[in-house]
Each structure stands twice: as C-alpha cells, then as structure tokens.
Design a protein around this motif. Structure first.
Motif, PDB file in Angstrom:
ATOM      1  N   VAL A  93      72.491  60.014  23.281  1.00  0.00           N
ATOM      2  CA  VAL A  93      71.641  59.305  24.251  1.00  0.00           C
ATOM      3  C   VAL A  93      71.140  60.291  25.310  1.00  0.00           C
ATOM      4  O   VAL A  93      71.857  61.218  25.689  1.00  0.00           O
ATOM      5  CB  VAL A  93      72.417  58.136  24.909  1.00  0.00           C
TER       6      VAL A  93
ATOM      7  N   LEU B 112      75.371  50.906  23.053  1.00  0.00           N
ATOM      8  CA  LEU B 112      75.178  52.214  22.412  1.00  0.00           C
ATOM      9  C   LEU B 112      76.327  52.532  21.452  1.00  0.00           C
ATOM     10  O   LEU B 112      76.095  52.973  20.322  1.00  0.00           O
ATOM     11  CB  LEU B 112      75.056  53.313  23.464  1.00  0.00           C
TER      12      LEU B 112
ATOM     13  N   TYR C 119      68.731  57.342  21.001  1.00  0.00           N
ATOM     14  CA  TYR C 119      68.391  56.425  22.102  1.00  0.00           C
ATOM     15  C   TYR C 119      68.051  57.186  23.380  1.00  0.00           C
ATOM     16  O   TYR C 119      68.715  58.162  23.720  1.00  0.00           O
ATOM     17  CB  TYR C 119      69.551  55.462  22.391  1.00  0.00           C
TER      18      TYR C 119
ATOM     19  N   VAL D 158      65.984  50.701  26.899  1.00  0.00           N
ATOM     20  CA  VAL D 158      66.569  51.553  25.869  1.00  0.00           C
ATOM     21  C   VAL D 158      65.510  51.701  24.782  1.00  0.00           C
ATOM     22  O   VAL D 158      65.075  50.706  24.189  1.00  0.00           O
ATOM     23  CB  VAL D 158      67.847  50.939  25.271  1.00  0.00           C
TER      24      VAL D 158
END
Ligand code: GAP
Length: 454
Positions: A360, A447, A411, A427
């Motif tokens: 992420v 996530l 992400y 997101v």
C-alpha cells in the motif's frame, strides 16, 4: 490463496521484451548487475530494495503452501558446502556436464543440446552458417577448497543442486521428528553452476536459488504421489499468473532425462524466450538414498512402524527456482496500458497482491497542507506495522499512482479534504483503477484481507 485474475491471451498477444524487464528492474530497484562498477560478472545478480521484498514474498508463499499447509511435510536448511564425496555419490562429478561448440566464424558459443538438430548434423552455426568446432565437455560444478595450508587443502564443491542436503539429512529428520512415510522434506537454498552459456537475465545464472520438495514414499505408491505433486505444483503456479494459457507440462524424452530420473515432467511457461522450464517434477526413485548408502557405507533404509518392512524409500522431487519465478512473474505481470482518456499510457505490474513488494502507498492529496500531511503520516505509521507500505507526497496524485502501478503496488490510499471532516479515505485499486471510500478504522482489515494469502 485467491487466484490472480485470468488475463485472456490470444496467439497474437505480444510477449514482453526482456529488455523492458531488465530496464524496469534496474530503474526501480528490483535487480542490479553484480559488481557493476567492475563491469559485472556474467550470470550473477544482486537484488535491490524492491527485489528483496518480492523475493521474500515468493519464498514465504512457497514455504507456507508446501511446509505450513501440509501435515506430512517438514523443512530444513542445509549448508552450501558439503563433503566432496556427496557429489561423487550424487553422480554430479561424473555426469553434470555440458557439451559445447564454438562457431569458427562469428565466435558464438552454443550448448549442443540447445542447437536445432539440423545444425548439429550439418555442423553449422545457427547464426551465421559458419563451421562449428569439435564439441568440448565442461563440468558445471563450482570448485572450492577447505583449509588454508597448501597441500592439505580439501577440494570440494559449492552445491550444484540444493536438494542433496535433504538426502543427507533424511535419517536425522526421521529420528528427530515424528514423520512417517509418506512424508516430504522441503528446502529453499542457493545452488551454483558454472553455466557455460549464462544469459537471458535471471533465466540462466551461475548463482541462483532453488526450492525443492523431496517426497519419500513406499515404492508401491510412487505413481500416485508422482501424479499428486505434479498436479498440485501446476495449480500453484497457475494461481500466481495472469496468462494462464501460457503454462503447460512437457514430458522429458528418454535422451534428455537427468542421470537420476526415470521419468520427468517440466512445468513450462511461455515468454519471449519460447516455452521454457519453470519447475521439474522428477521420478528419482531410490537413486539418491541408495547411492549415498553405497558411498557412505551407512544404512539409509526406513523401517515401517506398523509392518516392520524395511526398504529404501522412493522419491518424488518437485524442484523449481526462486529467481526463475521472480523473472516469470515479472514477465507475466508487466503491461503497458493505453490511457482510456488518450493521454499517457501507464506501465503496470499486475502481480498477485500477496506477492507484490509494496502492499500500500499512502498519499496526502497535497503536501503543503499540514493537516493532510499529519493525518497521512499517521495512517502510514499504522499500516507500516502490518505490511510493507510507502509514504509518497512528491508530484501530483496522478504521477504518484503511476509510480506505484509500475512497481505493482495493489492499493493506494489518498488522504484528502473529506478525510479531515469524516475520517474516510479513498482506496484506489491498481488493476481496474476503481476507488472506494472507507473509514480509517476499517482500513487495516480491508487491506489485510486483500494482500495476505489464506
Ligand atoms: N534437483 C533437481 C534440479 O536441480 P534442475 O531442473 O536442474 O533440477 C531445478 O533445476 C530448477 O532450478 C529449474 O526448474 C529452474 O527453475 C532452476 N534453475 C536451474 N538452473 C538454473 C540457472 N542456471 N539459473 C536460474 N535458475 C535455474
């Protein structure tokens, strides 16, 4: 683990040129040429900050699937250097050879087993048509020496295949753990080969890493376990790739079987290099334990606890490469996608989220608004404890998305002005570029569910 989305390919879907992967790997810190400041060493590479994360994820996922998830499989980690007799017993001193020819005209070098049959028959270079030299034979084992005093030093080898330690430790594993046949021993470790034609980036190196399962069975159950692991390993690779129609089995012909194999299938993947091996499934039978019994004069047989039958177990081997998986996953994942709005195209690595090096990226919409930056850093610090995360506030948001797409980050979390009002964030998902709005409190679980294997 959930499968990567099937990306339908047709016969005219282009293959990614190797140069693009080599360039991306260097530019973004996946892979560097080893000793580059001294002009490098052919067939040896170093892994950069993103490369090491990707390698670790690949290794961990293999270990999880093979050791953690199978009740009858255990792991070991053996040394790179062993007693030199190991390599006599294994057959490598005698048989681990490549036969080479050189072109007298263009000076290119070829392994005979890689030449088209007609070139071998006509003794003709496939590149320029020049005459080829007489074949010469080279052993691939890398020699090293133990001890410091000249004359007392012992010649041995850096292991030419990692799996030999598994046979050497077979009796110790049986005695020290509660395994009973049928059971397997796994290992991931470095192997070394003096490849005479290293090349195609990570495809054929001189130092590389292998993963092996050696599965020990009663001879009467050999076929059933061979079929079991063959299918299981195929499905494992299939779950990791987008281009599922580029994976198949190829059975070895009698003339190409390794010196120990009675039967062998390669799981092959198709790239710009054509169909090439990814992992080998080998019917090793009793070759290894019998040979080590013979050379060491130690009893390596197994006694069945119930029937008291004593026998040398037969072995199914599944042997693949960390580096080759690394390369094939990049070749499979790389895509240059036209922008639907007709502006810049984007480069995206469609890696499985569980394998992607960075999970992420946290991006404040603007870096000159203190509340945005403070909140973004706060979110980043929380996520960093759970997964590999990056914080990025340099350049406009579109550019930052592109930077993350190019390294396969699944992400991106954007902190914007609405976040300051209601503690929600957007997101953005890499492959479809869709965005959802969720609360900061829900973010870690959202996530984790998507970037871990289970
Ligand atoms: N113990 C069996 C064995 O070593 P192998 O087919 O020679 O079998 C297994 O090697 C795997 O190791 C291959 O499928 C490939 O993924 C990887 N491998 C072999 N040689 C390699 C090399 N020179 N560079 C990178 N990977 C290699």
């Amino acid at each position: 683990m959930t499968q990567v989305e099937n990306k339908p390919t047709t016969s005219d879907t282009p293959f990614v040129p190797m140069e693009k992967i080599v360039a991306l790997c260097k530019r973004r810190g996946f892979v560097y040429p080893n000793s580059e400041i001294y002009d490098g060493v052919a067939g040896i590479y170093d892994f950069g900050p993103l490369g090491v994360e990707l390698r670790n994820n690949i290794r961990r996922y293999w270990w999880w699937s093979m050791v953690q998830m199978n009740d009858n499989v255990v792991g070991i980690e053996g040394a790179i250097i062993t007693h030199p007799r190991v390599w006599e017993a294994s057959g490598h001193v005698e048989n681990f050879v490549d036969r080479l020819v050189d072109c007298k005209n263009c000076k290119r070098r070829f392994r005979i087993d890689h030449l088209p049959a007609e070139n071998v028959i006509q003794n003709k270079c496939p590149e320029c048509g020049g005459e080829l030299t007489e074949p010469r034979t080279f052993n691939l084992l890398m020699e090293t020496y133990l001890g410091v005093v000249e004359g007392e030093r012992m010649k041995t080898y850096l292991r030419g295949e990692a799996c030999q330690n598994i046979f050497l430790d077979f009796v110790n594993v049986v005695k020290s753990s509660r395994v009973q046949i049928p059971f397997g021993i796994c290992q991931i470790g470095k192997a070394f080969r003096n490849e005479v034609t290293p090349g195609n980036f990570l495809f054929r190196q001189r130092e590389f890493e292998q993963w092996d399962l050696q599965f020990f069975v009663h001879p009467s159950e050999m076929q059933q376990w061979f079929d079991y692991w063959k299918e299981k390993r195929f499905e494992w690779y299939k779950g990791l790739i987008n281009h599922k129609d580029r994976l198949h089995f190829r059975e070895h012909g009698p003339d190409e079987l390794a010196h120990y194999a009675k039967q062998a299938f390669d799981i092959e993947y198709k790239t710009i290099l054509g169909w090439q091996e990814w992992e080998g499934i080998h019917w090793r039978q009793d070759w290894d334990l019998s040979r080590h019994s013979e050379y060491s004069h130690k009893d390596l047989s197994y006694t069945d606890q119930n029937t008291r039958e004593r026998y040398i177990p037969w072995i199914v081997e599944t042997s693949g490469g960390v580096d080759r998986t690394f390369l094939y996953l990049l070749l499979d994942a790389y895509e240059e996608e036209p922008d639907p709005a007709g502006k810049e195209s984007r480069t995206v690595l469609r890696l499985h989220p569980a394998i992607a090096p960075v999970k992420v990226a946290v991006l404040p919409l603007q870096k000159n608004k203190e509340e945005l930056v403070t909140t973004a850093r706060d979110v980043y610090k929380k996520l960093q404890r759970l997964m590999v995360a990056q914080y990025d506030d340099v350049a406009n948001i579109g550019r930052r998305y592109r930077r993350q797409d190019e390294i396969g980050t699944p992400y991106c979390v954007t902190i914007d002005f609405q976040t300051l009002d209601d503690r929600t964030v957007t997101v953005r998902e890499r492959d479809h570029m869709t965005q959802v709005r969720i609360s900061i409190d829900e973010l870690p679980m959202y996530l984790l569910e998507r970037v871990t294997w289970q």
